[in-house]
Design a protein around this motif. Structure first.
Motif, PDB file in Angstrom:
ATOM      1  N   LEU A   7     -21.768  -4.388  37.208  1.00 30.33           N
ATOM      2  CA  LEU A   7     -22.099  -2.993  36.894  1.00 30.33           C
ATOM      3  C   LEU A   7     -23.421  -2.576  37.521  1.00 30.33           C
ATOM      4  N   GLN A   8     -24.296  -3.557  37.769  1.00 30.70           N
ATOM      5  CA  GLN A   8     -25.573  -3.283  38.424  1.00 30.70           C
ATOM      6  C   GLN A   8     -25.464  -3.384  39.942  1.00 30.70           C
ATOM      7  N   ASN A   9     -24.222  -3.463  40.442  1.00 34.95           N
ATOM      8  CA  ASN A   9     -23.958  -3.639  41.870  1.00 34.95           C
ATOM      9  C   ASN A   9     -24.492  -4.972  42.382  1.00 34.95           C
ATOM     10  N   GLY A  10     -24.610  -5.944  41.480  1.00 35.15           N
ATOM     11  CA  GLY A  10     -24.995  -7.291  41.874  1.00 35.15           C
ATOM     12  C   GLY A  10     -23.799  -8.098  42.338  1.00 35.15           C
ATOM     13  N   LYS A  11     -24.068  -9.298  42.826  1.00 31.78           N
ATOM     14  CA  LYS A  11     -23.014 -10.186  43.324  1.00 31.78           C
ATOM     15  C   LYS A  11     -22.927 -11.428  42.449  1.00 31.78           C
ATOM     16  N   VAL A  12     -21.699 -11.872  42.188  1.00 31.60           N
ATOM     17  CA  VAL A  12     -21.478 -13.020  41.308  1.00 31.60           C
ATOM     18  C   VAL A  12     -20.545 -14.017  41.977  1.00 31.60           C
ATOM     19  N   THR A  13     -20.672 -15.269  41.578  1.00 31.80           N
ATOM     20  CA  THR A  13     -19.756 -16.303  42.051  1.00 31.80           C
ATOM     21  C   THR A  13     -19.659 -17.388  40.995  1.00 31.80           C
ATOM     22  N   GLN A  14     -18.659 -18.270  41.135  1.00 34.13           N
ATOM     23  CA  GLN A  14     -18.471 -19.374  40.202  1.00 34.13           C
ATOM     24  C   GLN A  14     -18.358 -20.687  40.964  1.00 34.13           C
ATOM     25  N   ILE A  15     -18.909 -21.743  40.363  1.00 30.84           N
ATOM     26  CA  ILE A  15     -18.977 -23.055  40.991  1.00 30.84           C
ATOM     27  C   ILE A  15     -18.454 -24.084  39.985  1.00 30.84           C
ATOM     28  N   PRO A  16     -17.565 -24.998  40.388  1.00 30.94           N
ATOM     29  CA  PRO A  16     -17.078 -26.022  39.450  1.00 30.94           C
ATOM     30  C   PRO A  16     -18.218 -26.924  38.971  1.00 30.94           C
ATOM     31  N   VAL A  17     -18.226 -27.199  37.660  1.00 26.38           N
ATOM     32  CA  VAL A  17     -19.205 -28.109  37.062  1.00 26.38           C
ATOM     33  C   VAL A  17     -18.476 -29.077  36.146  1.00 26.38           C
ATOM     34  N   ARG A  18     -19.156 -30.136  35.786  1.00 25.42           N
ATOM     35  CA  ARG A  18     -18.557 -31.142  34.913  1.00 25.42           C
ATOM     36  C   ARG A  18     -18.525 -30.668  33.460  1.00 25.42           C
ATOM     37  N   HIS A  19     -17.612 -31.256  32.703  1.00 25.78           N
ATOM     38  CA  HIS A  19     -17.488 -30.926  31.282  1.00 25.78           C
ATOM     39  C   HIS A  19     -17.276 -32.210  30.493  1.00 25.78           C
ATOM     40  N   PHE A  20     -17.864 -32.244  29.288  1.00 28.54           N
ATOM     41  CA  PHE A  20     -17.843 -33.451  28.464  1.00 28.54           C
ATOM     42  C   PHE A  20     -17.444 -33.093  27.036  1.00 28.54           C
ATOM     43  N   PRO A  21     -16.869 -34.033  26.301  1.00 30.81           N
ATOM     44  CA  PRO A  21     -16.559 -33.758  24.891  1.00 30.81           C
ATOM     45  C   PRO A  21     -17.831 -33.664  24.062  1.00 30.81           C
ATOM     46  N   ARG A  22     -17.788 -32.857  23.005  1.00 35.71           N
ATOM     47  CA  ARG A  22     -18.908 -32.799  22.054  1.00 35.71           C
ATOM     48  C   ARG A  22     -18.968 -34.132  21.326  1.00 35.71           C
ATOM     49  N   ILE A  23     -20.178 -34.722  21.271  1.00 32.20           N
ATOM     50  CA  ILE A  23     -20.313 -36.023  20.628  1.00 32.20           C
ATOM     51  C   ILE A  23     -21.114 -35.961  19.333  1.00 32.20           C
ATOM     52  N   ALA A  24     -21.696 -34.800  19.021  1.00 27.48           N
ATOM     53  CA  ALA A  24     -22.446 -34.657  17.766  1.00 27.48           C
ATOM     54  C   ALA A  24     -22.445 -33.190  17.367  1.00 27.48           C
ATOM     55  N   GLY A  25     -22.712 -32.941  16.088  1.00 27.61           N
ATOM     56  CA  GLY A  25     -22.750 -31.572  15.598  1.00 27.61           C
ATOM     57  C   GLY A  25     -21.357 -30.993  15.436  1.00 27.61           C
ATOM     58  N   THR A  26     -21.317 -29.698  15.079  1.00 28.44           N
ATOM     59  CA  THR A  26     -20.065 -29.020  14.777  1.00 28.44           C
ATOM     60  C   THR A  26     -19.912 -27.790  15.649  1.00 28.44           C
ATOM     61  N   ALA A  27     -18.708 -27.597  16.200  1.00 27.62           N
ATOM     62  CA  ALA A  27     -18.442 -26.410  17.015  1.00 27.62           C
ATOM     63  C   ALA A  27     -18.608 -25.152  16.176  1.00 27.62           C
ATOM     64  N   LYS A  28     -19.152 -24.094  16.774  1.00 26.31           N
ATOM     65  CA  LYS A  28     -19.433 -22.858  16.056  1.00 26.31           C
ATOM     66  C   LYS A  28     -18.351 -21.800  16.250  1.00 26.31           C
ATOM     67  N   PHE A  29     -17.324 -22.103  17.061  1.00 21.93           N
ATOM     68  CA  PHE A  29     -16.316 -21.106  17.384  1.00 21.93           C
ATOM     69  C   PHE A  29     -14.933 -21.574  16.965  1.00 21.93           C
ATOM     70  N   GLY A  30     -14.177 -20.689  16.336  1.00 22.05           N
ATOM     71  CA  GLY A  30     -12.791 -20.948  15.969  1.00 22.05           C
ATOM     72  C   GLY A  30     -11.864 -20.047  16.765  1.00 22.05           C
ATOM     73  N   LEU A  31     -10.606 -19.951  16.301  1.00 17.66           N
ATOM     74  CA  LEU A  31      -9.607 -19.159  17.018  1.00 17.66           C
ATOM     75  C   LEU A  31     -10.029 -17.699  17.126  1.00 17.66           C
ATOM     76  N   TRP A  32     -10.608 -17.140  16.044  1.00 19.10           N
ATOM     77  CA  TRP A  32     -11.046 -15.740  16.067  1.00 19.10           C
ATOM     78  C   TRP A  32     -12.094 -15.524  17.140  1.00 19.10           C
ATOM     79  N   ASN A  33     -13.085 -16.427  17.214  1.00 15.53           N
ATOM     80  CA  ASN A  33     -14.170 -16.262  18.171  1.00 15.53           C
ATOM     81  C   ASN A  33     -13.676 -16.351  19.606  1.00 15.53           C
ATOM     82  N   ARG A  34     -12.673 -17.205  19.841  1.00 18.66           N
ATOM     83  CA  ARG A  34     -12.244 -17.464  21.214  1.00 18.66           C
ATOM     84  C   ARG A  34     -11.163 -16.514  21.703  1.00 18.66           C
ATOM     85  N   LEU A  35     -10.411 -15.908  20.795  1.00 16.85           N
ATOM     86  CA  LEU A  35      -9.254 -15.135  21.231  1.00 16.85           C
ATOM     87  C   LEU A  35      -9.276 -13.697  20.725  1.00 16.85           C
TER      88      LEU A  35
END
Length: 237
Positions: free
Chosen positions: A183-211
């Motif tokens: 919207l600001q006439n800027g430029k964006v791109t996406q780059i693949p990065v690694r992903h890991f399982p959560r190993i501690a704590g509790t996720a803050k998002f459920g189905l409502w938050n994600r969908l």
């Protein structure tokens, strides 16, 4: 040190993760492609997160924090980080460390050409339900925004601070950061990065938050796109 890059770390009840956050981000500052500092944004945690954050900041010169007086949500935490950042570049990473700080260097390689560089999580280590709800939500959002991004929920991004500070954030808009740069006439791109399982704590998002929540946010985005003010100053006396 003349810092060039601020990493925002939103925190809400992450006492079990913060020791690892300190270790991994401190290690990253030593290999970062730009002089980097860390800004914790404590979103009104009710556990011992704040005391741990203060201990971390007291023993590490590159670490600092702000504390909300009450929980205001992820979008507010990111917005506060943008507001308080004083470096030319700003990024953020979740305190669950499901992405790797070292991958900021992959994003920073492209920030001279683009105004926002976001990670896209390759080989996601989440549950089937979480992966599918995220995929559907991203498809809906992409249809509304036409931003071309496959994974705006990826908690690894780098943005030019002048653009980040102009984003009129509201609750849920952290999913629309690439669209708001466009919207600001800027430029964006996406780059693949690694992903890991959560190993501690509790996720803050459920189905409502994600969908369902993101679907409603799409209509808020369309309203903002229609009303958005964008201007460029050509001369100043």
């Amino acid at each position: 040190m003349n810092y060039k890059f601020t990493i925002i770390v939103p925190v809400y009840n992450e006492e079990d993760n913060l020791e690892r956050v300190e270790k991994e981000l401190l290690a990253y500052t030593k290999i970062a492609s730009l002089p980097t500092k860390i800004l914790f944004v404590n979103d009104g945690s009710k556990d011992s997160s704040q005391q741990l954050i203060e201990d971390i900041c007291n023993r590490n010169a590159a670490f600092n924090y702000i504390l909300f007086e009450a929980n205001r949500g992820l979008s507010a935490a990111i917005k506060a980080g943008f507001d308080y950042a004083d470096t030319e570049l700003v990024g953020y990473i979740d305190s669950d460390l499901q992405t790797a700080p070292e991958d900021f260097n992959l994003l920073l390689k492209h920030i001279d050409t683009y105004d926002l560089v976001t990670g896209v999580r390759a080989d996601r280590k989440d549950s089937f339900v979480k992966n599918m709800s995220s995929k559907i939500a991203n498809g809906i959002r992409r249809a509304f925004t036409k931003d071309g991004m496959d994974d705006t929920g990826c908690p690894l991004k780098v943005i030019k601070t002048e653009y980040a500070k102009r984003i009129p954030m509201f609750k849920g808009l952290h999913r629309f950061l690439p669209a708001m740069i466009l919207l600001q006439n800027g430029k964006v791109t996406q780059i693949p990065v690694r992903h890991f399982p959560r190993i501690a704590g509790t996720a803050k998002f459920g189905l409502w938050n994600r969908l369902l929540g993101p679907l409603m946010d799409c209509f808020a985005y369309l309203w903002m796109k229609k009303k958005y003010i964008n201007y460029t100053v050509s001369k100043q006396g």
